[in-house]
Design a protein around this motif. Structure first.
Motif, PDB file in Angstrom:
ATOM      1  N   ASP A  58      22.230  -3.034 -26.575  1.00  0.00           N
ATOM      2  CA  ASP A  58      21.665  -2.446 -25.347  1.00  0.00           C
ATOM      3  C   ASP A  58      22.357  -1.130 -25.008  1.00  0.00           C
ATOM      4  OD1 ASP A  58      19.723  -4.186 -24.787  1.00  0.00           O
ATOM      5  OD2 ASP A  58      20.784  -5.297 -23.217  1.00  0.00           O
ATOM      6  N   PHE A  59      23.684  -1.142 -25.108  1.00  0.00           N
ATOM      7  CA  PHE A  59      24.458   0.001 -24.632  1.00  0.00           C
ATOM      8  C   PHE A  59      24.495   1.151 -25.639  1.00  0.00           C
ATOM      9  CE2 PHE A  59      28.619   2.010 -23.447  1.00  0.00           C
ATOM     10  CZ  PHE A  59      28.183   2.492 -22.227  1.00  0.00           C
ATOM     11  N   TYR A  60      24.744   0.834 -26.901  1.00  0.00           N
ATOM     12  CA  TYR A  60      24.885   1.905 -27.898  1.00  0.00           C
ATOM     13  C   TYR A  60      23.616   2.133 -28.725  1.00  0.00           C
ATOM     14  CZ  TYR A  60      29.871   1.670 -26.932  1.00  0.00           C
ATOM     15  OH  TYR A  60      31.087   1.698 -26.317  1.00  0.00           O
ATOM     16  N   LYS A  95      35.051   2.613 -28.439  1.00  0.00           N
ATOM     17  CA  LYS A  95      33.671   2.210 -28.139  1.00  0.00           C
ATOM     18  C   LYS A  95      33.563   0.692 -28.033  1.00  0.00           C
ATOM     19  CE  LYS A  95      30.933   6.019 -29.859  1.00  0.00           C
ATOM     20  NZ  LYS A  95      29.902   6.454 -30.775  1.00  0.00           N
ATOM     21  N   ALA A  98      35.175  -0.461 -24.743  1.00  0.00           N
ATOM     22  CA  ALA A  98      34.305  -0.130 -23.605  1.00  0.00           C
ATOM     23  C   ALA A  98      33.113  -1.075 -23.563  1.00  0.00           C
ATOM     24  CB  ALA A  98      33.834   1.312 -23.719  1.00  0.00           C
TER      25      ALA A  98
ATOM     26  N   ARG B 153      21.810   3.115 -15.282  1.00  0.00           N
ATOM     27  CA  ARG B 153      23.148   3.229 -15.868  1.00  0.00           C
ATOM     28  C   ARG B 153      23.314   4.573 -16.581  1.00  0.00           C
ATOM     29  NH1 ARG B 153      25.305  -1.417 -19.809  1.00  0.00           N
ATOM     30  NH2 ARG B 153      26.011  -2.448 -17.909  1.00  0.00           N
ATOM     31  N   CYS B 191      39.883  -1.677 -21.301  1.00  0.00           N
ATOM     32  CA  CYS B 191      38.426  -1.483 -21.212  1.00  0.00           C
ATOM     33  C   CYS B 191      38.111  -0.287 -20.307  1.00  0.00           C
ATOM     34  CB  CYS B 191      37.743  -2.730 -20.665  1.00  0.00           C
ATOM     35  SG  CYS B 191      37.825  -4.123 -21.773  1.00  0.00           S
ATOM     36  N   SER B 194      38.982   2.915 -22.175  1.00  0.00           N
ATOM     37  CA  SER B 194      38.003   3.186 -23.245  1.00  0.00           C
ATOM     38  C   SER B 194      36.686   3.689 -22.674  1.00  0.00           C
ATOM     39  CB  SER B 194      37.755   1.918 -24.054  1.00  0.00           C
ATOM     40  OG  SER B 194      38.954   1.468 -24.600  1.00  0.00           O
ATOM     41  N   MET B 195      36.282   3.146 -21.531  1.00  0.00           N
ATOM     42  CA  MET B 195      35.032   3.621 -20.916  1.00  0.00           C
ATOM     43  C   MET B 195      35.183   5.082 -20.471  1.00  0.00           C
ATOM     44  SD  MET B 195      31.961   3.298 -20.126  1.00  0.00           S
ATOM     45  CE  MET B 195      31.516   1.618 -20.432  1.00  0.00           C
ATOM     46  N   GLN B 198      34.647   7.365 -23.218  1.00  0.00           N
ATOM     47  CA  GLN B 198      33.219   7.560 -23.548  1.00  0.00           C
ATOM     48  C   GLN B 198      32.577   8.575 -22.601  1.00  0.00           C
ATOM     49  OE1 GLN B 198      32.268   5.996 -26.353  1.00  0.00           O
ATOM     50  NE2 GLN B 198      34.368   5.265 -26.224  1.00  0.00           N
TER      51      GLN B 198
END
Lengths: 126, 238
Positions: A58-60, A95, A98, B153, B191, B194-195, B198
């Protein structure tokens, strides 16, 4: 053993099932991410696997996930401790972390991923 | 890396989880400290919250801070006046006037989600210059990304990325927060870092945004609360 030489020397012809292992310099560098699942109820491996794949896709997107070299290692899933390991390449660790942070539910149960360690070898995770 | 999460809501401020649940989960995830954010009601409420936070700090063994989030300009002015009586002052971003006022107020520590419920990023280069000058940290709110999906999002992330780009250009501080309203919305520091990577931060910048920037804000808050502090840049030396 290649086909021509096998016939020439009268050796039984054997089909190669896998390509030869690449030289270390040509291989992709791997990273293993050890994580713990904190959840309301104990999680089954199959549910976790599908949740991770769905969330990442979904995200990547499909192309993005193809670049991660993502693999969830089934043998290393500890159901009692709720600890697992994900394999990816060295360029996509951020990635993957995240992406794990974006998984908030597994069925009706709410979950959090705690990142325990990132290592280049499985041995290094212990 | 000593990680801090300076924007956490509890059941006292529109959240779902108790202070204990939040503190225990944060400790489990590896945070050194968190800041409970409340909406100001009166002095009595503040005293109760301070006592409760002190009790949980001893019980759980994690650094806890008391912060108030100003929801409008009037509240912001009031809280800026009484800045010394609590740890952190946050300003709820989203409205353009509020974003601008928060950046122009040196008493504000963090401008939370400036892109909240907006189609744009909510901040321009003028705001960023003021934020850099007044040491107002611009928040990257993880919850904004967590609770949305698909098109929303994508837009939220694009707006956050734009704010990060501007903040980097004008040297304004960026802070990473979970913005959690439940202990299930807290995320591991790795997390969050890391976000942020991105969204356009380098790894070392992202790590700074979750450790050094909050630490600096906390130290500034502690200094401000000490008796020797008189006003910004003026304090009693022995």
């Amino acid at each position: 053993m290649d086909n021509a030489r096998s016939e020439g020397f009268g050796v039984i012809w054997m089909k190669r099932e896998r390509p030869k292992i690449l030289l270390p310099s040509l291989r992709e560098k791997e990273r293993y991410v050890k994580f713990k699942v904190i959840s309301e109820e104990p999680i089954q491996y199959s549910d976790l696997e599908s949740a991770i794949w769905n969330s990442f896709l979904d995200f990547y997107g499909e192309l993005g996930v193809s670049e991660l070299s993502l693999w969830i290692i089934k043998n290393l899933w500890d159901e009692k401790e709720q600890v697992g390991v994900i394999k990816c390449n060295n360029k996509s660790v951020e990635k993957v972390l995240a992406g794990l942070g974006l998984i908030s539910r597994l069925g009706d149960s709410r979950i959090i991923f705690k990142i325990l360690k990132v290592s280049g070898t499985i041995k290094g995770l212990k | 890396m000593q990680a801090f999460d300076l924007h956490v809501h509890s059941a006292f401020s529109g959240g779902e989880s108790s202070l204990e649940e939040l503190a225990k989960t944060a400790k489990l995830l590896g945070f050194r400290g968190i800041c409970f954010v409340f909406y100001y009601q009166d002095e009595r409420q503040k005293e109760i919250l301070l006592a409760e936070i002190e009790r949980i700090r001893k019980e759980v063994g994690i650094d806890l801070y008391l912060g108030f989030e100003a929801r409008d300009l009037k509240e912001l002015k009031f809280l800026a006046k009484h800045r010394r009586s609590f740890d952190l002052l946050l300003a709820r971003g989203g409205e353009i006037e509020m974003n601008r006022e928060a950046c122009e107020t040196p008493e504000v520590d963090i401008l939370t989600h400036p892109e909240y419920q907006r189609n744009d990023s909510g901040l321009d280069h003028v705001c960023m210059k003021f934020a850099a000058k007044n040491n107002v940290a611009i928040e990257v709110n993880f919850r904004e990304i967590l609770i949305t999906n698909k098109k929303t999002r994508a837009m939220v992330m694009a707006n956050i990325a734009r704010n990060i780009k501007l903040a980097k250009k004008y040297h304004a501080s960026i802070i990473l927060c979970s913005g959690a309203i439940s202990h299930w919305e807290l995320r591991s520091p790795e997390c969050l870092v890391s976000m942020a990577c991105q969204l356009g931060l380098e790894l070392n910048e992202a790590k700074k945004a979750i450790s050094e920037v909050p630490k600096r804000i906390i130290e500034k808050a502690k200094e401000r609360r000490s008796e020797k502090w008189i006003m910004p840049g003026v304090k009693v030396l022995e």
